[in-house]
Motif scaffolding. Structure first.
Motif, PDB file in Angstrom:
ATOM      1  N   ASP A 161      -4.760   1.035 -10.757  1.00  0.00           N
ATOM      2  CA  ASP A 161      -3.491   1.675 -10.402  1.00  0.00           C
ATOM      3  C   ASP A 161      -3.151   2.816 -11.355  1.00  0.00           C
ATOM      4  OD1 ASP A 161      -3.286  -0.125  -8.336  1.00  0.00           O
ATOM      5  OD2 ASP A 161      -1.868  -1.428  -9.373  1.00  0.00           O
ATOM      6  N   GLN A 162      -3.207   2.537 -12.655  1.00  0.00           N
ATOM      7  CA  GLN A 162      -2.850   3.577 -13.616  1.00  0.00           C
ATOM      8  C   GLN A 162      -3.405   3.239 -14.989  1.00  0.00           C
ATOM      9  OE1 GLN A 162       1.340   3.998 -14.541  1.00  0.00           O
ATOM     10  NE2 GLN A 162       1.076   6.060 -15.319  1.00  0.00           N
TER      11      GLN A 162
ATOM     12  N   GLU B 269       1.740   6.767  -6.759  1.00  0.00           N
ATOM     13  CA  GLU B 269       0.654   7.723  -6.995  1.00  0.00           C
ATOM     14  C   GLU B 269       1.141   9.151  -6.750  1.00  0.00           C
ATOM     15  OE1 GLU B 269      -3.845   8.814  -5.411  1.00  0.00           O
ATOM     16  OE2 GLU B 269      -2.617   7.427  -4.240  1.00  0.00           O
TER      17      GLU B 269
ATOM     18  N   THR C  45       2.686  -6.089  -5.722  1.00  0.00           N
ATOM     19  CA  THR C  45       3.883  -6.155  -4.879  1.00  0.00           C
ATOM     20  C   THR C  45       3.874  -7.468  -4.118  1.00  0.00           C
ATOM     21  OG1 THR C  45       2.771  -4.989  -3.070  1.00  0.00           O
ATOM     22  CG2 THR C  45       4.066  -3.649  -4.606  1.00  0.00           C
TER      23      THR C  45
ATOM     24  N   ASP D 273      -1.205  -2.371 -13.871  1.00  0.00           N
ATOM     25  CA  ASP D 273      -1.512  -2.817 -12.518  1.00  0.00           C
ATOM     26  C   ASP D 273      -0.209  -3.240 -11.851  1.00  0.00           C
ATOM     27  OD1 ASP D 273      -3.505  -3.423 -10.488  1.00  0.00           O
ATOM     28  OD2 ASP D 273      -2.988  -5.523 -10.807  1.00  0.00           O
ATOM     29  N   ILE D 274       0.015  -2.744 -10.664  1.00  0.00           N
ATOM     30  CA  ILE D 274       1.244  -3.059  -9.944  1.00  0.00           C
ATOM     31  C   ILE D 274       0.936  -4.048  -8.826  1.00  0.00           C
ATOM     32  CG2 ILE D 274       3.186  -2.136  -8.629  1.00  0.00           C
ATOM     33  CD1 ILE D 274       2.519   0.617  -9.894  1.00  0.00           C
TER      34      ILE D 274
ATOM     35  N   THR E 142      -4.914   7.623 -12.089  1.00  0.00           N
ATOM     36  CA  THR E 142      -4.006   7.088 -11.080  1.00  0.00           C
ATOM     37  C   THR E 142      -4.797   6.719  -9.833  1.00  0.00           C
ATOM     38  OG1 THR E 142      -2.256   8.535 -11.881  1.00  0.00           O
ATOM     39  CG2 THR E 142      -1.924   7.555  -9.728  1.00  0.00           C
ATOM     40  N   GLU E 143      -4.649   5.467  -9.404  1.00  0.00           N
ATOM     41  CA  GLU E 143      -5.295   4.964  -8.188  1.00  0.00           C
ATOM     42  C   GLU E 143      -6.766   5.383  -8.112  1.00  0.00           C
ATOM     43  OE1 GLU E 143      -3.983   2.767  -6.000  1.00  0.00           O
ATOM     44  OE2 GLU E 143      -2.101   2.743  -7.104  1.00  0.00           O
TER      45      GLU E 143
ATOM     46  N   HIS F 258       2.376   1.695  -3.489  1.00  0.00           N
ATOM     47  CA  HIS F 258       1.366   2.261  -4.382  1.00  0.00           C
ATOM     48  C   HIS F 258       1.186   3.756  -4.117  1.00  0.00           C
ATOM     49  CE1 HIS F 258      -0.717  -1.016  -6.624  1.00  0.00           C
ATOM     50  NE2 HIS F 258      -0.042  -1.754  -5.757  1.00  0.00           N
ATOM     51  N   LYS F 259       1.168   4.123  -2.850  1.00  0.00           N
ATOM     52  CA  LYS F 259       0.991   5.533  -2.486  1.00  0.00           C
ATOM     53  C   LYS F 259       2.161   6.373  -3.010  1.00  0.00           C
ATOM     54  CE  LYS F 259      -0.201   8.407   1.495  1.00  0.00           C
ATOM     55  NZ  LYS F 259      -0.438   8.408   2.942  1.00  0.00           N
TER      56      LYS F 259
ATOM     57  N   LYS G  95       0.833  -1.213   0.000  1.00  0.00           N
ATOM     58  CA  LYS G  95       0.000   0.000   0.000  1.00  0.00           C
ATOM     59  C   LYS G  95       0.864   1.256   0.000  1.00  0.00           C
ATOM     60  CE  LYS G  95      -4.264  -1.750   1.803  1.00  0.00           C
ATOM     61  NZ  LYS G  95      -5.486  -1.408   2.465  1.00  0.00           N
TER      62      LYS G  95
END
Length: 171
Positions: A106-107, A31, A122, A119-120, A85-86, A27-28, A24
């Protein structure tokens, strides 16, 4: 089963898992980068969680992974036009709105007149996605109509970036 019931049926707030926090925060950071915002607070939050023992990771790991990811995409980001984005979508599954599905794209970006949904994923484990996993990824196939509807475009490609949260080798 009880945790699932509390979280998904009763929709009670639950404490975030140490397994999901690094992803998370990654991702933040991405973003924030894509939106031209400073990532320092997010990086410091990760460091603080590591130093407090909530995360069993090196305090500089997130900063390292984000820098490697951004370095890898440096040329692409200059030629990509970021469209989304997100972006969160909430879709009711019943007329009463009691059951719903939440999607977070995600993007979405445009490059060379082609629209791509990125899409990411992790992980702290070994990388696992193959070409077949991407082609038949139902989560991403579900994202496509939402992106197309929101942006009034046709999605041409789907891309999965699998990011391992470890300092093993260069990207």
């Amino acid at each position: 089963p009880r945790k699932h019931h509390y979280q998904y049926v009763e929709q009670l707030e639950t404490e975030e898992s140490a397994v999901t926090i690094p992803g998370k925060l990654f991702h933040k950071c991405i973003e924030q980068f894509l939106c031209g915002e400073d990532m320092a607070d997010t990086i410091n939050e990760f460091k603080s969680l590591c130093m407090s023992g909530k995360l069993d990771m090196e305090p500089d790991l997130l900063e390292y992974i984000v820098s490697k990811y951004l370095q890898y995409y440096a040329k692409d980001y200059t030629s990509e036009k970021n469209l989304m984005t997100e972006k969160e979508f909430n879709e009711p599954l019943d007329p009463n709105g009691q059951d719903y599905i939440t999607l977070i794209v995600d993007q979405a970006f445009e490059k060379d007149n082609l629209i791509t949904v990125r899409d990411i994923k992790t992980t702290t484990n070994k990388l696992k996605y193959t070409h077949e996993d991407v082609v038949h990824n139902q989560q991403l196939l579900l994202y496509v109509p939402y992106v197309e509807n929101e942006l009034s475009v046709k999605v041409d490609m789907i891309q999965i970036d699998e990011v391992r949260m470890a300092k093993l080798q260069d990207v």
